[in-house]
Design a protein around this motif. Structure first.
Motif, PDB file in Angstrom:
ATOM      1  N   ILE A   3      21.646  61.792  33.178  1.00  0.00           N
ATOM      2  CA  ILE A   3      22.591  60.863  32.847  1.00  0.00           C
ATOM      3  C   ILE A   3      23.572  61.264  31.792  1.00  0.00           C
ATOM      4  CG2 ILE A   3      23.152  58.434  32.324  1.00  0.00           C
ATOM      5  CD1 ILE A   3      20.205  57.877  33.547  1.00  0.00           C
ATOM      6  N   THR A   5      27.640  60.106  29.913  1.00  0.00           N
ATOM      7  CA  THR A   5      28.911  59.279  30.191  1.00  0.00           C
ATOM      8  C   THR A   5      30.008  59.902  29.558  1.00  0.00           C
ATOM      9  OG1 THR A   5      29.465  57.241  29.027  1.00  0.00           O
ATOM     10  CG2 THR A   5      28.065  58.409  27.857  1.00  0.00           C
ATOM     11  N   ASP A  28      22.556  63.696  37.698  1.00  0.00           N
ATOM     12  CA  ASP A  28      22.013  62.901  38.635  1.00  0.00           C
ATOM     13  C   ASP A  28      22.947  61.736  38.756  1.00  0.00           C
ATOM     14  OD1 ASP A  28      19.720  64.020  39.485  1.00  0.00           O
ATOM     15  OD2 ASP A  28      19.567  64.028  37.553  1.00  0.00           O
ATOM     16  N   ALA A  29      23.541  61.301  37.350  1.00  0.00           N
ATOM     17  CA  ALA A  29      24.709  59.958  37.283  1.00  0.00           C
ATOM     18  C   ALA A  29      25.743  60.622  36.042  1.00  0.00           C
ATOM     19  CB  ALA A  29      23.890  58.846  36.817  1.00  0.00           C
ATOM     20  N   CYS A  31      28.587  58.527  34.221  1.00  0.00           N
ATOM     21  CA  CYS A  31      29.375  57.425  33.958  1.00  0.00           C
ATOM     22  C   CYS A  31      30.840  57.621  33.491  1.00  0.00           C
ATOM     23  CB  CYS A  31      28.589  56.532  33.068  1.00  0.00           C
ATOM     24  SG  CYS A  31      27.007  56.013  33.986  1.00  0.00           S
ATOM     25  N   TYR A  52      29.339  64.173  45.539  1.00  0.00           N
ATOM     26  CA  TYR A  52      29.030  63.113  44.740  1.00  0.00           C
ATOM     27  C   TYR A  52      29.635  61.927  45.489  1.00  0.00           C
ATOM     28  CZ  TYR A  52      27.074  65.520  40.796  1.00  0.00           C
ATOM     29  OH  TYR A  52      26.159  66.402  40.259  1.00  0.00           O
ATOM     30  N   ILE A  67      30.519  55.203  38.555  1.00  0.00           N
ATOM     31  CA  ILE A  67      29.433  56.018  38.507  1.00  0.00           C
ATOM     32  C   ILE A  67      29.464  56.821  39.589  1.00  0.00           C
ATOM     33  CG2 ILE A  67      26.667  55.912  38.334  1.00  0.00           C
ATOM     34  CD1 ILE A  67      27.027  52.998  37.352  1.00  0.00           C
ATOM     35  N   SER A  69      27.296  60.023  41.593  1.00  0.00           N
ATOM     36  CA  SER A  69      25.868  60.446  41.926  1.00  0.00           C
ATOM     37  C   SER A  69      25.764  61.068  42.984  1.00  0.00           C
ATOM     38  CB  SER A  69      24.783  59.398  41.650  1.00  0.00           C
ATOM     39  OG  SER A  69      23.564  59.856  41.801  1.00  0.00           O
ATOM     40  N   MET A  73      22.967  54.967  45.581  1.00  0.00           N
ATOM     41  CA  MET A  73      23.302  53.941  44.679  1.00  0.00           C
ATOM     42  C   MET A  73      23.081  52.568  45.199  1.00  0.00           C
ATOM     43  SD  MET A  73      26.248  55.516  42.227  1.00  0.00           S
ATOM     44  CE  MET A  73      27.368  56.160  43.155  1.00  0.00           C
ATOM     45  N   ILE A  95      19.762  53.981  40.368  1.00  0.00           N
ATOM     46  CA  ILE A  95      19.941  55.426  41.109  1.00  0.00           C
ATOM     47  C   ILE A  95      18.164  55.836  40.816  1.00  0.00           C
ATOM     48  CG2 ILE A  95      20.474  57.672  41.051  1.00  0.00           C
ATOM     49  CD1 ILE A  95      23.175  56.512  39.726  1.00  0.00           C
ATOM     50  N   VAL A 100      21.687  51.704  35.845  1.00  0.00           N
ATOM     51  CA  VAL A 100      22.364  52.410  35.069  1.00  0.00           C
ATOM     52  C   VAL A 100      23.615  51.535  35.111  1.00  0.00           C
ATOM     53  CG1 VAL A 100      24.009  54.469  34.817  1.00  0.00           C
ATOM     54  CG2 VAL A 100      21.579  54.677  36.059  1.00  0.00           C
ATOM     55  N   CYS A 102      27.499  51.062  33.224  1.00  0.00           N
ATOM     56  CA  CYS A 102      28.566  51.876  33.011  1.00  0.00           C
ATOM     57  C   CYS A 102      29.273  50.777  32.272  1.00  0.00           C
ATOM     58  CB  CYS A 102      29.068  52.679  33.876  1.00  0.00           C
ATOM     59  SG  CYS A 102      30.579  53.510  33.361  1.00  0.00           S
TER      60      CYS A 102
END
Length: 253
Positions: A3, A5, A28-29, A31, A52, A67, A69, A73, A95, A100, A102
């Motif tokens: 994950i 950001t 996988d994510a 943000c 994505y 977000i 991924s 989601m 997820i 998650v 953000c």
């Protein structure tokens, strides 16, 4: 699970950087904050071509969060429920069983200003909502550009401006961690003066004159799974970079 950001400071400008980073890191994510674009301009096709899908909320010129991924989601929420706000600053999704959230936290401009008071109200509303989310989702990550350097070690010693380091802001950060959230970055030994944001001016990045204001907070149920948390400075070295660098959390399993 990985994950990350990243405040990209205009997704339109930084889209090539984001696509390259996704290809190299395969989170996988991811943000994103400060999209600075309306929803109709969001690059859905380009991101889908990269593998994505996206949940997002934006507005013209300012704010905006997303977000990204490669996985489905669920239970997407946009903005803080019950908090009347025209600014687009929050998006949440589940997820792989991890909630998650953000956020692009308000800057505050200057201590004592109207924008500072808005920042504190926003933080209070966020804290109340996150407490509810934690009851529903034991595995939770709250991440984004907090615009708060929570400890002295998170700001360059020569930082003189009160904003981002004031006691009311730091108290609001402590209120979030008092819910049980843990600063994943501080679970691991880190180099001194580890920052995630550097001003474009005064050669701040070259001098490492920065702040650590981009954070990943995890719920207690995820703490044991945290295997690393790092700042990736490489994108900050690119041509026309964001003034922020990605922060990346690795979860075991």
């Amino acid at each position: 699970m990985k994950i990350a950001t990243w405040n990209v400071n205009s997704l339109k400008v930084r889209l090539p950087h984001v696509l390259d980073w996704l290809a190299a890191n395969k989170p996988d994510a991811l943000c994103l904050q400060e999209l600075k674009m309306e929803d109709k301009a969001f690059p859905v096709a380009e991101l889908e071509a990269a593998g994505y899908r996206a949940a997002f909320i934006g507005q013209k010129t300012y704010n905006g969060v997303a977000i990204l991924s490669p996985k489905p989601m669920d239970a997407v929420v946009r903005n803080i429920p019950g908090f009347d706000d025209e600014q687009k600053r929050i998006i949440a999704a589940t997820i792989d069983g991890v909630r998650v959230i953000c956020g692009y936290f308000p800057n505050g401009q200057a201590v004592g200003s109207d924008k500072f008071e808005y920042k504190l109200r926003w933080l209070s509303a966020l804290t109340e909502w996150v407490e509810e989310e934690m009851r529903q989702y034991p595995k939770l990550v709250l991440t984004g550009d907090f615009n708060i350097a929570p400890e002295a070690a998170d700001a360059h010693p020569d930082w003189k401006d009160e904003i981002h380091v004031s006691e009311p802001e730091r108290a609001a950060f402590r209120a979030l961690t008092a819910l049980g959230l843990i600063d994943a970055f501080r679970l691991f030994e880190q180099p001194e003066r580890s920052f995630s944001w550097w001003d474009y001016r005064m050669m701040a990045f070259r001098r490492n004159f920065g702040l650590r204001i981009d954070h990943i907070l995890v719920s207690p149920a995820l703490q044991a799974d945290c295997s690393s948390c790092t700042v990736d400075k490489a994108p900050r070295k690119l041509e026309r970079p964001s003034d922020h660098a990605p922060v990346v959390l690795e979860l075991a399993g």
